[in-house]
Design a protein around this motif. Structure first.
Motif, PDB file in Angstrom:
ATOM      1  N   SER A   1      -4.257  -0.585  71.561  1.00  0.00           N
ATOM      2  CA  SER A   1      -4.461   0.667  72.291  1.00  0.00           C
ATOM      3  C   SER A   1      -3.267   1.596  72.092  1.00  0.00           C
ATOM      4  O   SER A   1      -2.234   1.206  71.559  1.00  0.00           O
ATOM      5  CB  SER A   1      -4.639   0.371  73.776  1.00  0.00           C
ATOM      6  N   ASN A   2      -3.431   2.838  72.507  1.00  0.00           N
ATOM      7  CA  ASN A   2      -2.354   3.816  72.393  1.00  0.00           C
ATOM      8  C   ASN A   2      -1.119   3.371  73.171  1.00  0.00           C
ATOM      9  O   ASN A   2       0.009   3.603  72.732  1.00  0.00           O
ATOM     10  CB  ASN A   2      -2.821   5.185  72.875  1.00  0.00           C
ATOM     11  N   ILE A   3      -1.317   2.747  74.317  1.00  0.00           N
ATOM     12  CA  ILE A   3      -0.185   2.274  75.130  1.00  0.00           C
ATOM     13  C   ILE A   3       0.581   1.200  74.371  1.00  0.00           C
ATOM     14  O   ILE A   3       1.813   1.219  74.306  1.00  0.00           O
ATOM     15  CB  ILE A   3      -0.669   1.745  76.493  1.00  0.00           C
ATOM     16  N   GLN A   4      -0.127   0.266  73.762  1.00  0.00           N
ATOM     17  CA  GLN A   4       0.519  -0.791  72.986  1.00  0.00           C
ATOM     18  C   GLN A   4       1.275  -0.211  71.802  1.00  0.00           C
ATOM     19  O   GLN A   4       2.397  -0.623  71.508  1.00  0.00           O
ATOM     20  CB  GLN A   4      -0.515  -1.812  72.505  1.00  0.00           C
ATOM     21  N   GLN A   5       0.681   0.741  71.123  1.00  0.00           N
ATOM     22  CA  GLN A   5       1.336   1.371  69.979  1.00  0.00           C
ATOM     23  C   GLN A   5       2.608   2.097  70.420  1.00  0.00           C
ATOM     24  O   GLN A   5       3.632   2.034  69.737  1.00  0.00           O
ATOM     25  CB  GLN A   5       0.386   2.340  69.277  1.00  0.00           C
ATOM     26  N   GLU A   6       2.541   2.772  71.559  1.00  0.00           N
ATOM     27  CA  GLU A   6       3.714   3.479  72.063  1.00  0.00           C
ATOM     28  C   GLU A   6       4.819   2.496  72.442  1.00  0.00           C
ATOM     29  O   GLU A   6       5.992   2.719  72.151  1.00  0.00           O
ATOM     30  CB  GLU A   6       3.335   4.344  73.271  1.00  0.00           C
ATOM     31  N   LEU A   7       4.470   1.389  73.092  1.00  0.00           N
ATOM     32  CA  LEU A   7       5.463   0.375  73.447  1.00  0.00           C
ATOM     33  C   LEU A   7       6.107  -0.222  72.197  1.00  0.00           C
ATOM     34  O   LEU A   7       7.326  -0.395  72.146  1.00  0.00           O
ATOM     35  CB  LEU A   7       4.834  -0.726  74.302  1.00  0.00           C
ATOM     36  N   LEU A   8       5.305  -0.528  71.198  1.00  0.00           N
ATOM     37  CA  LEU A   8       5.845  -1.068  69.953  1.00  0.00           C
ATOM     38  C   LEU A   8       6.775  -0.068  69.278  1.00  0.00           C
ATOM     39  O   LEU A   8       7.813  -0.433  68.746  1.00  0.00           O
ATOM     40  CB  LEU A   8       4.708  -1.462  69.008  1.00  0.00           C
ATOM     41  N   ARG A   9       6.435   1.208  69.309  1.00  0.00           N
ATOM     42  CA  ARG A   9       7.277   2.246  68.715  1.00  0.00           C
ATOM     43  C   ARG A   9       8.611   2.322  69.450  1.00  0.00           C
ATOM     44  O   ARG A   9       9.671   2.378  68.834  1.00  0.00           O
ATOM     45  CB  ARG A   9       6.578   3.597  68.766  1.00  0.00           C
TER      46      ARG A   9
END
Length: 63
Positions: free
Chosen positions: A5-13
């Motif tokens: 999800s977008n939240i997961q992608q943002e956390l990984l970034r």
């Protein structure tokens, strides 16, 4: 497999960005793999003085 999800992608970034600023260095070890800490290094000194869970070589071995 589903895409993150977008939240997961943002956390990984953010994690990746934070990791780029970390500075790692390799600790020396003796023949038995015990880490050798330097009392003159403030980061090592805090570990040596405040961590009773690890034995100190200078107290257990005589030279």
């Amino acid at each position: 497999m589903t895409e993150p999800s977008n939240i997961q992608q943002e956390l990984l970034r953010r994690i990746s960005e934070a990791n780029r600023h970390l500075q790692f260095y390799k600790l020396e070890s003796d023949d038995q793999g015990r880490l050798l800490l330097d009392r003159t290094n403030p980061h090592h000194r805090e570990w040596v003085e405040h961590d009773d869970a690890y034995e100190r070589i200078d107290e257990t071995e005589t030279t």
